[in-house]
Design an enzyme around this catalytic site. Structure first.
Site, PDB file in Angstrom:
ATOM      1  N   GLU A  23      -4.407  38.366 -22.355  1.00 39.28           N
ATOM      2  CA  GLU A  23      -4.668  39.687 -21.771  1.00 39.28           C
ATOM      3  C   GLU A  23      -5.993  40.285 -22.232  1.00 39.28           C
ATOM      4  O   GLU A  23      -6.748  40.829 -21.428  1.00 39.28           O
ATOM      5  CB  GLU A  23      -3.517  40.655 -22.076  1.00 39.28           C
ATOM      6  CG  GLU A  23      -2.268  40.462 -21.213  1.00 39.28           C
ATOM      7  CD  GLU A  23      -1.343  39.368 -21.707  1.00 39.28           C
ATOM      8  OE1 GLU A  23      -1.647  38.764 -22.764  1.00 39.28           O
ATOM      9  OE2 GLU A  23      -0.316  39.104 -21.053  1.00 39.28           O
TER      10      GLU A  23
ATOM     11  N   HIS B  31       9.656  45.211 -22.338  1.00 41.44           N
ATOM     12  CA  HIS B  31       9.287  45.082 -20.919  1.00 41.44           C
ATOM     13  C   HIS B  31       9.590  46.364 -20.144  1.00 41.44           C
ATOM     14  O   HIS B  31       9.632  46.343 -18.914  1.00 41.44           O
ATOM     15  CB  HIS B  31      10.067  43.941 -20.248  1.00 41.44           C
ATOM     16  CG  HIS B  31       9.595  42.568 -20.596  1.00 41.44           C
ATOM     17  ND1 HIS B  31       9.630  42.055 -21.875  1.00 41.44           N
ATOM     18  CD2 HIS B  31       9.075  41.570 -19.826  1.00 41.44           C
ATOM     19  CE1 HIS B  31       9.174  40.815 -21.865  1.00 41.44           C
ATOM     20  NE2 HIS B  31       8.821  40.502 -20.638  1.00 41.44           N
TER      21      HIS B  31
END
Lengths: 341, 326
Positions: B60, B129
């Protein structure tokens, strides 16, 4: 052509050689970088400059040698110890001094200072004060040029400290995966602030071997030898332009403490920098190699550069201080968003 | 005019901008052949090719930084972070570079970049998440924080964001992808910044956004049906820039303010709305400002536990009833 610079084989067997004019040009760049760094240090000590300052003294051969292989349209990102890269990539030094003086004529408007030199025109995208933070920018920008059908390369300067960052590993893999025209130059100056890089990575050259294992072409070069750096860089830049990413580990030495306020005597011999300079100064090394017959030319360069540095520093200091309104400018390009809370 | 699910609206906006501008690129994990784990890039690689729909490694920080490099060179990358929680790995590049490079370079560079990410809960994905992280980004000068609550806004706010010359944190509600749907008029044109009144009312101004907006409307409808207060529910759409004019106009009518959001209440953006109202709307307020956000615990994966943590319709109703009774 002097004996010293003659007939050297370039890295990877390329038949690159450096002629005397190129050697003099490398000498000039190194002297200019040294002159800028010394001037900045002097100004700080006299209280005429504020902000942080990380001197690249002793590392001039890497900046000069690598940037000699680049075109103006090639791009560079650098780090907190980036003045040498900025000078070598061609930023006018008055703009550098002005930035450090906090003048609106500074390359970044006098708001970033020493660690935030940006100069698009000369292909110097920017320094970055986060260790290895500028690496992905160089990769993305270089890849952008390739996507546009251009042949420009990107060079990202990091240090041995930057090689410890996760993002360095990420960019190495992405650059290989996407065959980006990127050269990562790791200036291994032996110290990540105070941590000895030999303890972290092993002896000089170990970083090169770690990178080799990723499949990225990797070379180790002695950063005291500007001719060797220039030849290695020429080969690696050519590789990046035509094939894909490359990596150079350049062994250099940090003459000065990490920053102005860093008590480096706590982690290394007092005056270690000065002692190294006396025996390994890359500028004196090139002077010796070019020989007596170039003595006059070298002296002339020394004098010209001294004059250039003094004039640029004085002109930069004389410019008006960045006005207070500038603190609120250029946050957003979208005009309606510049409300600044 | 077509009725689209929220996820389909995102995809349609991406396709429209890819079609309109060759400099628009899509990057992220699994955006290519897989089409995105929430289907928001489905089939786009077939339509636009792998040069423009770019699968990235699971890096990322690296690929977000890389996209900043592309954006500063004039491309318009739309980067997908698979779950908003993963954006934490890229915060250095976003906050230290993307958000600041225009300022640091004195305008030499700008970053027309959209970082899309599914945020919030509602899909049983658990603590790493399901977070709502928008308040972090709202703190950062240089960023825009977009949070669409409807299919039409998912479509138009994304198109607007891709055309924006500054970096946009575009947080989609993963709980709305397949539950929320609505008419999307592709001929409508840009909607711009600013909040909207999602449900008119007269007694309480309820400021919310994204997934919680729908719970606020549900609670407001239930209260109205039971003879309770008439709530005017405002959909902020953008956390920054914050449209206080729309809230002020509503407060002039209702004189009571509730702020309800999915991030943890402590230090959440609702505090900013409340502080603004307390400072500048004091004369309009006939009661305390009610705030409701997630409790200060991680998000559990089971729905009945999650609803104990993030504002449930029942807790929203209770909060609004209490405020009405003040």
């Amino acid at each position: 052509m002097s004996r010293a610079a003659e007939g050297r084989a370039g890295a990877g067997g390329a038949a690159a050689t450096i002629d005397v004019d190129q050697a003099l040009s490398l000498y000039r760049q190194m002297v200019l970088i040294r002159g800028v760094e010394v001037e900045i240090e002097t100004l700080h000590k006299r209280g005429r400059m504020t902000g942080s300052f990380h001197s690249s003294m002793g590392q001039e051969a890497c900046a000069a040698g690598v940037c000699a292989a680049l075109r103006q349209s090639d791009i560079v990102t650098s780090n907190h110890r980036g003045h040498g890269h900025a000078v070598a990539k061609g930023i006018p030094i008055e703009g550098i001094f002005a930035e450090l003086f906090g003048r609106s004529t500074g390359v970044s408007g006098g708001r970033g200072g020493s660690m935030h030199l940006h100069h698009r025109e000369s292909g110097f995208l920017g320094e970055n004060a986060i260790v290895a933070g500028g690496l992905p920018w160089a990769g993305g920008a270089a890849w952008a040029r390739k996507k546009r059908g251009l042949t420009d390369v990107g060079v990202a300067f990091i240090g041995d400290g930057g090689f410890a960052q996760g993002v360095t590993h990420e960019v190495l893999l992405m650059a290989r995966y996407w065959e980006a025209p990127l050269v990562i130059v790791c200036e291994n100056n032996g110290l990540a602030h105070s941590m000895a890089s030999e303890r972290l990575f092993g002896e000089p050259g170990s970083i090169t071997r770690i990178v080799e294992a990723t499949g990225v072409r990797s070379e180790f070069v002695d950063g005291r030898d500007v001719i060797a750096v220039a030849e290695t860089a020429a080969a690696m830049v050519e590789h990046a332009r035509t094939v894909g990413p490359a990596f150079i580990e350049c062994q250099v030495f940090r003459v000065k403490p990490h920053s102005l306020s860093d008590p480096d005597y706590r982690y290394r011999e007092k005056d270690a920098g000065q002692a190294w300079l006396e025996t390994h100064d890359p500028i004196l090394a090139l002077r010796r190699r070019l020989g007596e017959d170039q003595g006059e030319a070298l002296d002339r360069i020394d004098a010209e550069v001294a004059e250039e540095v003094a004039a640029a520093s004085a002109a930069a200091e004389a410019a008006p201080q960045t006005p207070v309104e500038a603190a609120l400018e250029n946050v957003y390009l979208t005009a309606e968003l510049n409300k600044n809370g | 005019m077509a009725e689209l699910k929220y996820a389909e609206a995102v995809r349609a906006a991406l396709a429209a901008e890819m079609q309109a501008d060759e400099d628009v690129l899509i990057m992220g994990e699994e955006v290519g052949a897989l089409g995105g784990v929430f289907t928001t890039t489905k089939d786009l690689i077939e339509q636009f090719g792998p040069e423009r729909v770019i699968d990235t490694p699971i890096s990322e920080s690296g690929f977000v930084g890389w996209s900043i490099g592309l954006a500063a060179e004039g491309f318009r990358p739309v980067v997908e972070i698979m779950f908003s929680d993963f954006v934490l790995l890229a915060l250095d590049q976003i906050i230290n570079l993307g958000a600041k490079v225009r300022f640091m370079s004195n305008g030499q560079f700008n970053v027309p970049l959209v970082i899309r990410m599914p945020g919030g809960g509602g899909t049983n994905h658990g603590p790493q998440h399901s977070q709502s992280l928008e308040s972090i980004f709202a703190q950062v000068p240089g960023l825009i924080v977009a949070m669409p609550a409807t299919a039409a806004d998912a479509y138009w706010m994304l198109r607007d964001s891709i055309r924006c010359d500054d970096p946009v944190i575009f947080i989609e509600s993963k709980g709305l992808y397949f539950r929320e749907k609505g008419e999307v008029d592709e001929s409508e044109g840009p909607r711009g910044f600013g909040a909207r009144v999602a449900r008119p009312g007269t007694d309480i101004t309820v400021v919310s956004a994204a997934r919680m907006l729908h719970r606020c409307i549900e609670a407001a409808d239930a209260l109205a049906a039971a003879g309770g207060p008439s709530c005017e529910v405002i959909d902020l759409r953008y956390i920054w820039p914050l449209d206080t004019d729309t809230i002020a106009a509503s407060l002039a009518k209702t004189n009571k303010l509730a702020v309800i959001h999915e991030p943890v209440e402590f230090s959440g953006w609702g505090g900013e709305v409340a502080a603004w109202a307390a400072a500048s709307q004091f004369e309009q307020l006939d009661g305390p400002i009610a705030r409701l956000g997630a409790r200060r615990v991680p998000i559990p994966f089971q729905p009945h536990l999650e609803d104990e943590v993030v504002p449930s319709v029942a807790r929203i109703e209770a909060t609004l009833s209490d405020l009405h009774g003040y």
